[in-house]
Motif scaffolding. Structure first.
Motif, PDB file in Angstrom:
ATOM      1  N   ILE A   1      48.735  55.306  32.983  1.00  0.00           N
ATOM      2  CA  ILE A   1      48.970  54.271  34.081  1.00  0.00           C
ATOM      3  C   ILE A   1      48.250  54.813  35.530  1.00  0.00           C
ATOM      4  CG2 ILE A   1      50.180  52.554  35.441  1.00  0.00           C
ATOM      5  CD1 ILE A   1      51.949  52.527  33.266  1.00  0.00           C
ATOM      6  N   GLU A   2      47.011  54.296  36.092  1.00  0.00           N
ATOM      7  CA  GLU A   2      46.728  54.515  37.457  1.00  0.00           C
ATOM      8  C   GLU A   2      47.158  53.305  38.579  1.00  0.00           C
ATOM      9  OE1 GLU A   2      45.055  57.412  37.899  1.00  0.00           O
ATOM     10  OE2 GLU A   2      44.038  57.855  36.056  1.00  0.00           O
ATOM     11  N   ALA A   3      47.640  53.848  39.412  1.00  0.00           N
ATOM     12  CA  ALA A   3      48.203  52.874  40.437  1.00  0.00           C
ATOM     13  C   ALA A   3      48.050  53.230  41.847  1.00  0.00           C
ATOM     14  CB  ALA A   3      49.602  52.435  40.489  1.00  0.00           C
ATOM     15  N   CYS A   4      47.515  52.654  42.747  1.00  0.00           N
ATOM     16  CA  CYS A   4      47.278  53.225  44.204  1.00  0.00           C
ATOM     17  C   CYS A   4      48.707  53.112  44.985  1.00  0.00           C
ATOM     18  CB  CYS A   4      46.183  51.975  44.948  1.00  0.00           C
ATOM     19  SG  CYS A   4      46.798  50.401  44.985  1.00  0.00           S
ATOM     20  N   PRO A   5      48.503  53.568  46.000  1.00  0.00           N
ATOM     21  CA  PRO A   5      49.940  53.326  46.823  1.00  0.00           C
ATOM     22  C   PRO A   5      50.426  51.946  46.820  1.00  0.00           C
ATOM     23  CG  PRO A   5      48.430  55.023  47.633  1.00  0.00           C
ATOM     24  CD  PRO A   5      47.635  54.206  46.798  1.00  0.00           C
ATOM     25  N   GLY A   6      49.705  50.945  47.001  1.00  0.00           N
ATOM     26  CA  GLY A   6      49.985  49.578  47.184  1.00  0.00           C
ATOM     27  C   GLY A   6      51.054  49.262  48.448  1.00  0.00           C
ATOM     28  N   ALA A   7      51.657  48.282  48.342  1.00  0.00           N
ATOM     29  CA  ALA A   7      52.512  47.738  49.477  1.00  0.00           C
ATOM     30  C   ALA A   7      53.730  48.730  49.559  1.00  0.00           C
ATOM     31  CB  ALA A   7      52.742  46.191  49.712  1.00  0.00           C
ATOM     32  N   PRO A   8      54.358  48.935  50.297  1.00  0.00           N
ATOM     33  CA  PRO A   8      54.040  48.822  52.038  1.00  0.00           C
ATOM     34  C   PRO A   8      52.996  49.798  52.579  1.00  0.00           C
ATOM     35  CG  PRO A   8      56.179  49.874  51.859  1.00  0.00           C
ATOM     36  CD  PRO A   8      55.855  49.549  50.563  1.00  0.00           C
ATOM     37  N   ALA A   9      52.870  50.911  51.669  1.00  0.00           N
ATOM     38  CA  ALA A   9      51.942  52.080  52.389  1.00  0.00           C
ATOM     39  C   ALA A   9      50.604  51.568  52.581  1.00  0.00           C
ATOM     40  CB  ALA A   9      51.981  53.109  51.234  1.00  0.00           C
ATOM     41  N   CYS A  10      49.895  50.647  51.989  1.00  0.00           N
ATOM     42  CA  CYS A  10      48.601  50.231  52.100  1.00  0.00           C
ATOM     43  C   CYS A  10      48.565  48.857  52.806  1.00  0.00           C
ATOM     44  CB  CYS A  10      47.654  50.353  51.083  1.00  0.00           C
ATOM     45  SG  CYS A  10      45.850  49.785  51.310  1.00  0.00           S
ATOM     46  N   SER A  11      47.816  48.776  53.921  1.00  0.00           N
ATOM     47  CA  SER A  11      47.768  47.400  54.638  1.00  0.00           C
ATOM     48  C   SER A  11      46.823  46.466  53.838  1.00  0.00           C
ATOM     49  CB  SER A  11      47.124  47.537  56.015  1.00  0.00           C
ATOM     50  OG  SER A  11      45.825  48.145  55.785  1.00  0.00           O
ATOM     51  N   SER A  12      46.015  46.957  52.773  1.00  0.00           N
ATOM     52  CA  SER A  12      45.125  45.682  51.989  1.00  0.00           C
ATOM     53  C   SER A  12      45.952  45.298  50.831  1.00  0.00           C
ATOM     54  CB  SER A  12      44.032  46.668  51.557  1.00  0.00           C
ATOM     55  OG  SER A  12      43.093  47.134  52.664  1.00  0.00           O
TER      56      SER A  12
ATOM     57  N   GLY B   1      46.201  42.987  42.728  1.00  0.00           N
ATOM     58  CA  GLY B   1      47.059  42.133  43.711  1.00  0.00           C
ATOM     59  C   GLY B   1      46.300  41.258  44.602  1.00  0.00           C
ATOM     60  N   GLN B   2      46.936  40.021  44.383  1.00  0.00           N
ATOM     61  CA  GLN B   2      46.277  38.732  44.999  1.00  0.00           C
ATOM     62  C   GLN B   2      47.522  38.016  45.479  1.00  0.00           C
ATOM     63  OE1 GLN B   2      43.930  36.517  42.319  1.00  0.00           O
ATOM     64  NE2 GLN B   2      42.929  38.219  41.456  1.00  0.00           N
ATOM     65  N   ALA B   3      47.586  38.122  47.153  1.00  0.00           N
ATOM     66  CA  ALA B   3      48.580  37.391  47.841  1.00  0.00           C
ATOM     67  C   ALA B   3      49.947  37.417  46.895  1.00  0.00           C
ATOM     68  CB  ALA B   3      48.182  35.963  47.720  1.00  0.00           C
ATOM     69  N   GLY B   4      50.555  38.727  46.741  1.00  0.00           N
ATOM     70  CA  GLY B   4      51.809  38.793  46.226  1.00  0.00           C
ATOM     71  C   GLY B   4      51.915  38.638  44.677  1.00  0.00           C
ATOM     72  N   ARG B   5      50.940  38.372  44.062  1.00  0.00           N
ATOM     73  CA  ARG B   5      50.811  38.194  42.316  1.00  0.00           C
ATOM     74  C   ARG B   5      49.807  39.120  42.099  1.00  0.00           C
ATOM     75  NH1 ARG B   5      50.423  32.061  41.241  1.00  0.00           N
ATOM     76  NH2 ARG B   5      52.119  32.487  39.499  1.00  0.00           N
ATOM     77  N   TYR B   6      49.408  39.124  40.729  1.00  0.00           N
ATOM     78  CA  TYR B   6      48.448  39.917  40.068  1.00  0.00           C
ATOM     79  C   TYR B   6      47.476  39.178  39.361  1.00  0.00           C
ATOM     80  CZ  TYR B   6      51.249  43.959  40.998  1.00  0.00           C
ATOM     81  OH  TYR B   6      51.667  45.113  41.453  1.00  0.00           O
ATOM     82  N   GLY B   7      46.125  39.285  39.626  1.00  0.00           N
ATOM     83  CA  GLY B   7      45.107  38.810  38.693  1.00  0.00           C
ATOM     84  C   GLY B   7      45.174  39.865  37.227  1.00  0.00           C
ATOM     85  N   VAL B   8      44.856  39.175  36.315  1.00  0.00           N
ATOM     86  CA  VAL B   8      44.976  40.115  35.058  1.00  0.00           C
ATOM     87  C   VAL B   8      43.537  40.177  34.293  1.00  0.00           C
ATOM     88  CG1 VAL B   8      45.844  40.262  32.427  1.00  0.00           C
ATOM     89  CG2 VAL B   8      47.392  39.397  34.391  1.00  0.00           C
ATOM     90  N   VAL B   9      42.985  41.471  34.144  1.00  0.00           N
ATOM     91  CA  VAL B   9      42.067  41.742  33.780  1.00  0.00           C
ATOM     92  C   VAL B   9      41.892  42.327  32.411  1.00  0.00           C
ATOM     93  CG1 VAL B   9      39.460  42.825  34.070  1.00  0.00           C
ATOM     94  CG2 VAL B   9      40.658  41.533  35.979  1.00  0.00           C
ATOM     95  N   ARG B  10      41.268  42.056  31.508  1.00  0.00           N
ATOM     96  CA  ARG B  10      41.349  42.893  30.230  1.00  0.00           C
ATOM     97  C   ARG B  10      39.847  43.507  29.975  1.00  0.00           C
ATOM     98  NH1 ARG B  10      46.520  43.278  27.770  1.00  0.00           N
ATOM     99  NH2 ARG B  10      47.629  41.329  28.148  1.00  0.00           N
TER     100      ARG B  10
END
Length: 301
Positions: free
Chosen positions: A216-227, A269-278
């Motif tokens: 699994i690869e994961a960026c820092p995400g919230a709250p570390a990243c403002s994006s 991540g999209q507005a607090g939810r996740y878009g799913v891509v296969r």
């Protein structure tokens, strides 16, 4: 570790170029950072930091890497990358590099811009890589790439950091454990794993190659990243507990900073939810949207 704790936010990232990134630095602290790095002798040759060496490199390989780093012009492009490899189970010849030197039984194999040119005697390897082809001869055996291995490996111990993230105290503790076990080196790799020249247990690291977090690869995400609007790494740990098959990328936004290559499953991540891509990347169109508490639905495909 001390630099990260005092000048940064205590977070340290392992990069795919076998470097360390200190996170949370402020512009006003840059002079102090330069002084601290200079005291450690890390500013003597800026070009040399772009040279990767295999984690098990011996004196001959390390000397060749030093020679290549010193021979590079100081105005090399920022994205330039080189590698020097001594072979073995942790060979890094499969990694991308503008210049690659691989020590083999035939001599030093030279690769420039992705093409293996041939072999040359060790003493002429750097000159050959930089354009002098007088000593080049045909190679008959192609260098073989290795890969990440964890746990005991001869006199070394391989430890992986989840998501390539270390904390300053974690690195301090690792240094103490290394010294207590009679070791003196913590070596980097392009696989976000560390190799210590001693037998240690690595309690806060991954030592099992089958650990699902390694897929699994994961960026820092919230709250570390403002994006980001989602806690990507908490999500990644929940996915690891679900033991989903294949490679997984959890991205806080469509930039996909943690992984550029396609993955079997991508959550964006999209507005607090996740878009799913296969079978795609974070930039591809999502086929469905799930909330963080709906991750179990991914088990249904």
């Amino acid at each position: 570790a001390e630099i990260a704790a005092t000048l940064g936010n205590g977070h340290i990232d392992l990069t795919r170029r076998a470097n360390l990134q200190i996170r949370g630095l402020r512009e006003q602290d840059l002079p102090a950072l330069h002084q601290a790095l200079d005291r450690l002798g890390l500013l003597e040759n800026e070009a040399a930091r772009n040279i990767m060496i295999d984690p098990l490199a011996g004196p001959e390989t390390r000397a060749l890497a030093t020679a290549l780093g010193r021979a590079l012009p100081q105005d090399m492009p920022a994205k330039f990358g080189g590698l020097v490899d001594g072979g073995g189970p942790l060979s890094i010849v499969g990694e991308r590099a503008d210049i690659a030197l691989a020590i083999t039984d035939e001599g030093v194999a030279v690769r420039v811009d992705g093409e293996w040119l041939g072999v040359t005697p060790l003493e002429h390897a750097v000159a050959t890589a930089l354009g002098d082809r007088r000593w080049l001869s045909k190679m008959t055996v192609m260098p073989t790439a290795g890969g990440r291995r964890l746990g005991r490996l001869g006199s070394f111990t391989g430890l992986a950091a989840p998501f390539g993230r270390l904390e300053a105290q974690q690195l301090r503790d690792l240094s103490v454990s290394c010294a207590d076990a009679g070791g003196s080196q913590i070596r980097l790799s392009p696989w976000r794993a560390l190799y210590i020249d001693a037998a240690i247990d690595g309690a806060t690291f991954i030592v099992d190659e089958s650990d699902p977090l390694l897929r699994i690869e994961a960026c820092p995400g919230a709250p570390a990243c403002s994006s980001a609007t989602v806690d990507t790494r908490a999500t990644a740990r929940r996915l690891a507990a679900m033991n989903l098959a294949g490679t997984i990328h959890v991205s806080g936004c469509a930039k996909g900073c943690a992984r550029s290559a396609p993955a079997d499953l991508v959550l964006v991540g999209q507005a607090g939810r996740y878009g799913v891509v296969r079978d795609g990347t974070a930039r591809d169109a999502a086929t469905r949207i799930v909330a963080p508490d709906e991750l179990v639905s991914l088990l249904d495909g």
